[in-house]
Scaffold this motif. Structure first.
Motif, PDB file in Angstrom:
ATOM      1  N   LYS A  11     -27.240  20.638  26.616  1.00 25.90           N
ATOM      2  CA  LYS A  11     -26.605  21.924  26.891  1.00 25.90           C
ATOM      3  C   LYS A  11     -27.504  23.074  26.467  1.00 25.90           C
ATOM      4  CE  LYS A  11     -23.086  24.705  27.779  1.00 25.90           C
ATOM      5  NZ  LYS A  11     -22.509  24.888  29.133  1.00 25.90           N
TER       6      LYS A  11
ATOM      7  N   GLU B  27     -19.197  16.188  29.410  1.00 27.87           N
ATOM      8  CA  GLU B  27     -18.927  17.542  29.897  1.00 27.87           C
ATOM      9  C   GLU B  27     -18.339  17.536  31.298  1.00 27.87           C
ATOM     10  OE1 GLU B  27     -20.989  21.961  29.943  1.00 27.87           O
ATOM     11  OE2 GLU B  27     -22.107  20.219  29.227  1.00 27.87           O
TER      12      GLU B  27
ATOM     13  N   TYR C 222     -18.336  17.688  22.869  1.00 24.06           N
ATOM     14  CA  TYR C 222     -19.490  17.267  23.669  1.00 24.06           C
ATOM     15  C   TYR C 222     -19.643  15.752  23.664  1.00 24.06           C
ATOM     16  CZ  TYR C 222     -21.016  22.116  24.012  1.00 24.06           C
ATOM     17  OH  TYR C 222     -21.081  23.454  24.302  1.00 24.06           O
TER      18      TYR C 222
ATOM     19  N   SER D  55     -22.209  13.280  20.187  1.00 26.22           N
ATOM     20  CA  SER D  55     -22.297  14.658  20.678  1.00 26.22           C
ATOM     21  C   SER D  55     -23.712  15.203  20.683  1.00 26.22           C
ATOM     22  CB  SER D  55     -21.409  15.576  19.821  1.00 26.22           C
ATOM     23  OG  SER D  55     -20.076  15.130  19.796  1.00 26.22           O
TER      24      SER D  55
END
Length: 319
Positions: free
Chosen positions: A235, A291, A287, A228
């Motif tokens: 992000k 995504e 995550y 992740s």
């Protein structure tokens, strides 16, 4: 299974009661997790977890927690689209812990922490935050009366408020009042009924140890977090200031839960409180699955964890 929860169809949440009921019924018949005598912190009451209402209310709390956490994830736009993977991850990882099957202070505290988190996420730079701050502090204070180890969270709570809001004396004063109020109620209750508290009442977590479960949960969460990390930084590089602050709040919550578990492990030799780490990390773990498109390796890892979560009831993995 992962694919349908990775989508944006809310109807998949109807599968959660099936998963929770399956885990619960299997445990009732197999007896992998067994009932204990549980305490209620400053309220000074001990009860036998083997009572029917304990066995029913604990899974219901798990279901409520899963839905609330997923709602937090989607409402705060952790991803560009709505997904329902946080709820599935929470249910599967929580199934390794004693408080999934029997009502305990840990299970109640998790729900109260989620309510507090919902209030915290209402805070922003521009709007009046007094009501949300007081409500969040009240929920944390109430959680502390049930699970006094939560006293450790006080500095983290103020830190979290100041991440989302500029420092204001009124709001800080309201936070102190909100936190102390439930403790006063518990103190008055204890004095009225003559409750004599001991050190053992400070922790209402289970004394149960399942070493294979601990290894699988720790290893699984660690690997999924490694998957992740890269996606999270990607992000954050394009996210709003608001979402960056929300991520900082989640990091602080993770640090708080790790500190809490560490102290409880050293003092009481208990591990059940570490389920609260799962509550926070399910906001990060999705995550790892990607995504825009689903990633294969994390999905395969999740299936291994899921099959172990079911297989442990039927096959002994004790070392």
């Amino acid at each position: 299974m992962v694919k349908i929860f990775f989508g944006n169809r809310s109807g998949v949440l109807l599968l959660l009661p099936f998963f929770i009921a399956s885990y619960t019924l299997i445990n009732w018949f197999i007896g992998y997790h067994t009932a204990e005598l549980n305490s209620t912190g400053f309220w000074g009451v001990q009860f036998n977890e083997d009572l029917w209402w304990s066995k029913i209310s604990a899974p219901l709390l798990i279901l409520g927690n899963a839905l609330l956490l997923n709602n937090i994830f989607n409402r705060n736009a952790f991803m560009e689209k709505n997904i329902y993977l946080p709820a599935l991850l929470y249910v599967v990882f929580r199934s390794f812990f004693h408080s999934f099957y029997f009502l305990s202070g840990v299970g109640v505290v998790e729900t109260l922490l989620i309510f507090a988190l919902m209030q915290v996420y209402k805070l922003d730079q521009n709007s009046d935050g007094r009501r949300a701050v007081f409500n969040a502090a009240f929920f944390i204070g109430l959680a502390t009366t049930v699970y006094p180890m939560m006293m450790i969270c006080i500095p983290f709570f103020f830190w979290i408020i100041w991440v989302l809001r500029p420092f204001q004396i009124r709001e800080s004063a309201l936070a102190i009042v909100g936190f102390i109020l439930p403790l006063i109620y518990a103190g008055v209750y204890g004095s009225f009924f003559g409750i004599d508290l001991t050190v053992d009442f400070l922790s209402s977590a289970s004394v149960e140890w399942k070493f294979p479960d601990i290894y699988v949960v720790t290893g699984g969460v660690t690997l999924l977090m490694l998957f992740s990390v890269g996606q999270i930084f990607t992000k954050l590089s394009t996210s709003s200031i608001r979402l960056k602050k929300v991520f900082r709040v989640n990091v602080l919550l993770s640090l708080f839960t790790v500190a809490l578990v560490g102290v409880e492990l050293l003092v009481y030799r208990k591990i059940d409180g570490s389920s609260m780490i799962v509550e926070v990390l399910v906001l990060f773990l999705p995550y790892g699955f990607g995504e825009k498109s689903q990633r294969t390796l994390p999905t395969f890892l999740f299936y291994l964890i899921f099959f172990f979560s079911v297989g442990k009831f039927f096959i002994s993995f004790d070392i």
